[in-house]
Design a protein around this motif. Sequence first.
Motif, PDB file in Angstrom:
ATOM      1  N   GLU A 152       7.780 -24.714 -25.155  1.00  0.00           N
ATOM      2  CA  GLU A 152       6.628 -24.585 -24.411  1.00  0.00           C
ATOM      3  C   GLU A 152       6.548 -23.941 -23.131  1.00  0.00           C
ATOM      4  O   GLU A 152       5.517 -23.017 -22.874  1.00  0.00           O
ATOM      5  CB  GLU A 152       5.957 -25.879 -24.097  1.00  0.00           C
ATOM      6  CG  GLU A 152       4.748 -25.855 -23.648  1.00  0.00           C
ATOM      7  CD  GLU A 152       4.205 -27.419 -23.395  1.00  0.00           C
ATOM      8  OE1 GLU A 152       2.791 -27.549 -22.709  1.00  0.00           O
ATOM      9  OE2 GLU A 152       4.920 -28.384 -23.522  1.00  0.00           O
ATOM     10  N   THR A 153       7.631 -24.017 -22.368  1.00  0.00           N
ATOM     11  CA  THR A 153       7.560 -23.392 -20.974  1.00  0.00           C
ATOM     12  C   THR A 153       8.044 -21.983 -21.055  1.00  0.00           C
ATOM     13  O   THR A 153       7.429 -20.966 -20.700  1.00  0.00           O
ATOM     14  CB  THR A 153       8.850 -23.975 -20.244  1.00  0.00           C
ATOM     15  OG1 THR A 153       8.499 -25.334 -19.908  1.00  0.00           O
ATOM     16  CG2 THR A 153       8.902 -23.261 -18.672  1.00  0.00           C
TER      17      THR A 153
ATOM     18  N   ARG B 133       7.234 -19.984 -23.537  1.00  0.00           N
ATOM     19  CA  ARG B 133       6.266 -19.429 -24.400  1.00  0.00           C
ATOM     20  C   ARG B 133       5.121 -18.927 -22.963  1.00  0.00           C
ATOM     21  O   ARG B 133       4.500 -17.790 -23.276  1.00  0.00           O
ATOM     22  CB  ARG B 133       5.499 -20.075 -25.183  1.00  0.00           C
ATOM     23  CG  ARG B 133       6.362 -20.356 -26.515  1.00  0.00           C
ATOM     24  CD  ARG B 133       5.398 -20.984 -27.504  1.00  0.00           C
ATOM     25  NE  ARG B 133       6.368 -21.212 -28.700  1.00  0.00           N
ATOM     26  CZ  ARG B 133       6.668 -22.662 -29.040  1.00  0.00           C
ATOM     27  NH1 ARG B 133       6.115 -23.520 -28.220  1.00  0.00           N
ATOM     28  NH2 ARG B 133       7.327 -22.723 -30.129  1.00  0.00           N
ATOM     29  N   ARG B 134       5.156 -19.408 -22.065  1.00  0.00           N
ATOM     30  CA  ARG B 134       4.122 -19.207 -21.009  1.00  0.00           C
ATOM     31  C   ARG B 134       4.532 -17.914 -20.296  1.00  0.00           C
ATOM     32  O   ARG B 134       5.760 -17.620 -20.114  1.00  0.00           O
ATOM     33  CB  ARG B 134       4.075 -20.250 -20.094  1.00  0.00           C
ATOM     34  CG  ARG B 134       3.471 -21.669 -20.473  1.00  0.00           C
ATOM     35  CD  ARG B 134       3.719 -22.796 -19.478  1.00  0.00           C
ATOM     36  NE  ARG B 134       3.446 -24.103 -20.017  1.00  0.00           N
ATOM     37  CZ  ARG B 134       3.668 -25.229 -19.237  1.00  0.00           C
ATOM     38  NH1 ARG B 134       4.457 -25.186 -18.248  1.00  0.00           N
ATOM     39  NH2 ARG B 134       3.327 -26.390 -19.925  1.00  0.00           N
TER      40      ARG B 134
END
Length: 298
Positions: free
Chosen positions: A216-217, A219-220
């Motif tokens: 998730e991190t 992808r940011r």
Amino acid sequence: MLSTSMDLAAMAEALSRSADFRVLRRLTPRIVSSLPAGQGTKTGILLDTETTGLDHRKDEIIELGMVKFDYLPDGRIVGVRDTFATFNEPSIPIPPEVTAITGITDEMVAGQRFDDAAVSAFVDEAVITIAHNSGFDRKFAERYWPIFEQKAWGCSMTEVDWRAHGFAGSQLGYLLNGAGFFHQAHRAVDDCHALLEVLDFTLPTTGAPVLAVLLETARRKTVRIWAEQSPFELKDSLKRRGYRWSDGTDGRPKSWYVDVGESAVDDELAFLRTEVYLRDVEPRLQTLTAFTRFSCRV
């Protein structure tokens, strides 16, 4: 009389049920298996290098270790697809301090060379490469094998807020202990197997595996803000705020810089304008993604 393995396992199980004891088990690498390509299953690479030094521009890789694994969209690891481990003889003797840390000697690497085609073939189908210090490993990997320039990268050391999840540090051995294991550290493929178990550990704070948080991190988007020509006397203030120094190599500015999330850009620009430059400025901004983050190209 020596206890049998069954006796030891029973004792370990009994101790683990007590609040007064913690049990660490020796890490046994997962068995490699041929995995069917399930719906949504993706392939990742865990990578670790051992090198003659810390400078990716001149020091050399002496050992490369990789573990290829499959995972589901929710971050659950399905299994290990393959492993890769190889030595490389550097152009200079291995420094004694490197041998002391890694156990790798000149005799172990004598006459050995990387098979560049084999490395590229191993990582070709992977959608992400993960290292426990991608700011270090990616730069070395890109210098040796251009295929890594085209891969998304994640860093399990910096892209998981370990303290927020109840850990006091981010060292791989410490995190592995938290998952209930110990291992032989500072050998490339062994560290990859250790990292696999850390990524598969379910965080008590979220109920999800560490890999889910990392993905998730990664992808940011993040934004790198360059505080070029900032006053020298404010360097300590910049350091306290998380800025790092670039010495101007690799085509980058000679300047302090910081990486922040997109939502934090306005606050950071306000800090620079009111606390550093004392005027309205438009600092240089770079947008980073998993495909460019940690690379020597940015």
